[in-house]
Scaffold this motif. Sequence first.
Motif, mmCIF file in Angstrom:
data_model
loop_
_atom_site.group_PDB
_atom_site.id
_atom_site.type_symbol
_atom_site.label_atom_id
_atom_site.label_comp_id
_atom_site.label_asym_id
_atom_site.label_seq_id
_atom_site.Cartn_x
_atom_site.Cartn_y
_atom_site.Cartn_z
ATOM 1 N N TYR A 12 1.398 3.800 9.777
ATOM 2 C CA TYR A 12 2.000 2.466 9.875
ATOM 3 C C TYR A 12 3.483 2.545 10.226
ATOM 4 N N SER A 68 -3.106 -4.665 10.005
ATOM 5 C CA SER A 68 -3.246 -4.866 8.560
ATOM 6 C C SER A 68 -4.030 -6.161 8.374
ATOM 7 N N GLU A 115 1.073 -1.059 3.842
ATOM 8 C CA GLU A 115 1.004 -1.395 5.262
ATOM 9 C C GLU A 115 2.218 -2.198 5.723
#
Length: 570
Positions: free
Chosen positions: A125, A51, A195
């Motif tokens: 994620y 991220s 994220e």
Amino acid sequence: MDQSCYKSRPLSAPNHIRLLTISSPAGENAMTSCTLTSFHLDEAPPYIALSYTWGAANDRVNISLDPGNTTLSVTKNCHSALLRLQTCYLKPENTARHFWIDSISIDQSNIDERNAQVAVMADIYHTASRVVIDIGELEDSEEADLALNWITWLPESQDDDELYVLAFDLGSRVRDSVRSVYERPWFKRMWILQEAFMAEDAEVMCGTRIEKWKHFRLKRFLLDTHSGFGKILVHLPAPTPNYPAPFVMVQGSRSSRTYTAKKDFLTLLCHSRICSAGDLRDKVFALYNLLSDVAQHGFRADYSNSVTKAAVYTKTTEWLINNSGLSVLSCVRCDPNKRDPTLPSWVPDWADSSVRPEWYISIPIRAEFITDVDAQFWPILAAGNTMPRVSTDTTSAGSPQLIIRGLLVDRIEQTGNILERQKCEISQLAAKNRAKSGLPKITYTWYHTSNMRNKPSWMREYGLPAILNCTGTDEDLAGVFHNTVIQRTLAVTESGYLGPVPEGTQQGDCICILLGAGVPFILRPEGDYWRLIGESYFYGLMKGEALSGKDLSCAEGKVAQNPFVDFIIR
């Protein structure tokens, strides 16, 4: 950019992903051997998802992929993160490590692939063995190290009598260095909401220093000024207009907090409004996967050129009106002369990041999102217990319009400087008109005191249209006052009502009670149609008073009967 690396490594299904495999630690400022391979998400080897902030699109560096020495262009920020990932996560004893990086793992030029990958990005994620949050280089390493030390050392929650007390010089350095970290671009990105929220295990990478994401929480300490000011409470991050409010939204994990579309979509849109997005459609798309029932409602990102920002925002507003009520109309806060002209007046411009979530009158702040004074306006029952009568259609030119039933209550007679710094004697006018309206001096505003010497006289007369969950000190009152009047002006009506209205409100604009709405709305007549200016708060109209004595059956037919009106808003 050479796209052959994607053509030779296709994603055969939406639940397939590409992983970048790096085989050895980084050399001196140089990438080592790496490959790009596709996997089924459920069968992928353990991988790290990155991220980060993309950075300037035109500041790029080429990397090489094996086999074939294929060239792929990435942003300078991405290249910097890659080098530091190699340094931090590839040890000499490791043979290889796998990474998922959106700008590399997704063919950004392939719209269908982008749509499909964004739909499963939450799973990407969530499935990652670790999410690495890259907030950039150390830059001023001494100050950044100091900030990270105190971010990790300060406890997350303390009683007021247990707060750390720091001497002025040290405390000032800690305050400024930590706030500098939170001002980095990563904390303002729209996509961090997904994220960081989806991560099972997350770490923050600053330069080559690694810290656990769990330490990055709201924290406080006392700064000893060694003066008559005594000890000052310091918040980290700072509760200012630049405060990264969505930072609060990503605390914890998906398993500890559940959002649903009907209940939470509008709240998420409001609180993420200050976030930045390179593609303005992402101000909506980036929230879809935070909703546990996203599939049930068919929300799906579509980056096709034909799907414009205006189309996305309009469709979202229609869904919210039909499923969550009229509160979304309170998010229209811009001066019509400053709005995006492609948007209908009744559609909020979610790309306007200047609007703070605590500035809305009719949208309460969720407890876990509160970052400043807990200001929730009350009462907000302008239309009583009525239900909305609303529909949407399109004009002959294809423009969307909102048809909504309500009552025209009054018109704006005069607006004035809400801070009374000019020669607008609006308080005197309000006092005169109050007698005309027959309103008593105080009815249901919660707070009224003579200890408001520095407040405008209209506030000293009328109190504040808010409930404040605090002790009511001068500092607290100043915070509520700010939230009450920001981006608003004060208006009096022809009948004598007084209240804050949106900037851009003009003489002759109408105060309307829309069935099912909690607050009066300002509408501007434009021929046979209306323009929505925004929400308002009028003392004397907030508990259904305007509907008192009205025959509500006149509002229930296919066509509105006097005194009710079907407002066609464009």
